[in-house]
Write an enzyme that holds these catalytic residues in place. Sequence first.
Site, PDB file in Angstrom:
ATOM      1  N   TYR A  28     -39.263 -34.215  17.394  1.00 36.87           N
ATOM      2  CA  TYR A  28     -39.005 -32.948  18.092  1.00 36.87           C
ATOM      3  C   TYR A  28     -40.264 -32.123  18.370  1.00 36.87           C
ATOM      4  CZ  TYR A  28     -34.143 -33.817  16.751  1.00 36.87           C
ATOM      5  OH  TYR A  28     -32.904 -34.370  16.579  1.00 36.87           O
ATOM      6  N   ASN A  81     -29.407 -20.838  19.761  1.00 32.63           N
ATOM      7  CA  ASN A  81     -28.868 -20.991  18.415  1.00 32.63           C
ATOM      8  C   ASN A  81     -29.788 -20.457  17.321  1.00 32.63           C
ATOM      9  OD1 ASN A  81     -26.438 -22.149  19.227  1.00 32.63           O
ATOM     10  ND2 ASN A  81     -27.278 -24.222  19.243  1.00 32.63           N
ATOM     11  N   ASN A 133     -30.664 -24.274  14.458  1.00 31.08           N
ATOM     12  CA  ASN A 133     -29.475 -23.459  14.248  1.00 31.08           C
ATOM     13  C   ASN A 133     -29.368 -22.878  12.837  1.00 31.08           C
ATOM     14  OD1 ASN A 133     -28.831 -25.777  12.878  1.00 31.08           O
ATOM     15  ND2 ASN A 133     -26.984 -26.243  14.042  1.00 31.08           N
ATOM     16  N   HIS A 172     -37.947 -27.118  23.008  1.00 31.94           N
ATOM     17  CA  HIS A 172     -37.366 -26.196  22.026  1.00 31.94           C
ATOM     18  C   HIS A 172     -38.388 -25.751  20.983  1.00 31.94           C
ATOM     19  CE1 HIS A 172     -33.578 -24.344  21.605  1.00 31.94           C
ATOM     20  NE2 HIS A 172     -32.975 -25.157  20.773  1.00 31.94           N
ATOM     21  N   PHE A 191     -33.416 -26.948  10.754  1.00 33.16           N
ATOM     22  CA  PHE A 191     -33.181 -27.164  12.168  1.00 33.16           C
ATOM     23  C   PHE A 191     -32.952 -25.823  12.846  1.00 33.16           C
ATOM     24  CE2 PHE A 191     -32.573 -31.508  10.759  1.00 33.16           C
ATOM     25  CZ  PHE A 191     -33.212 -32.206  11.777  1.00 33.16           C
ATOM     26  N   ASP A 195     -38.535 -20.391  22.761  1.00 36.10           N
ATOM     27  CA  ASP A 195     -38.386 -20.891  24.129  1.00 36.10           C
ATOM     28  C   ASP A 195     -37.295 -20.113  24.845  1.00 36.10           C
ATOM     29  OD1 ASP A 195     -36.765 -22.331  22.090  1.00 36.10           O
ATOM     30  OD2 ASP A 195     -35.797 -23.193  23.855  1.00 36.10           O
TER      31      ASP A 195
END
Length: 219
Positions: free
Chosen positions: A17, A116, A70, A22, A68, A95
């Site tokens: 990631y 989120n 969220n 993100h 993560f 972002d």
Amino acid sequence: MAGIKLIVGLGNPGREYESTRHNAGAWLVGRFAAGSNVGLKKDAHYFGMVGRVEGPAGAVFLLVPTTFMNASGRALGALAGFFKIPAGQILVVHDELDFAPGTARMKLGGGVAGHNGLKDIAARLGTHDFWRLRLGIGHPGERDAVADYVLSKPSQEDRVAIEAAIERGLEILPQIVAGDLQGAMQKLHTQDSAAKEKEQEKEKFAAQPIHAGDSPLKK
């Protein structure tokens, strides 16, 4: 106005990631830490990578959550709660789908627009009244495509534009840390408008037809 005491860069953990759209917020905070010669170290107490820089009014914490996206509020809430940092002295860098790549905007409070990370932070803090530094990543056009879009790498052109926005964000962080939040916001938005005008001029010039008589190669 009191200066910022906690700067949080949002993203998802892991190599898969780290280069995705993100993670733009995490990119900026990582760059700020590196430019300040501050190492971000994993701290299990705060569920993230943590560092400290010295500002005019004392220490400013840097945080990149290792949760993560969220669950971003878990990391922010743990650190802010322990050091008693109020929402108004927290800056979240993230972002922003609603802005084109290359756009950077700053604001206090507002909605979470389906993000989120922001949603979890607002829930943990019990308020939306924290500062945000928003880095445009563009929108895929279809709502159903958003999840895959934010979790994919930007094109080379978009990455260059996002990096330019990050640079403008980094330029105003010293003002933010010093407490001149309104001045920092005005400077950022002025620079952002100037960058947009320059890009529009380039596009306008590129779209103009070139006639034979205009060619610089014609003798």
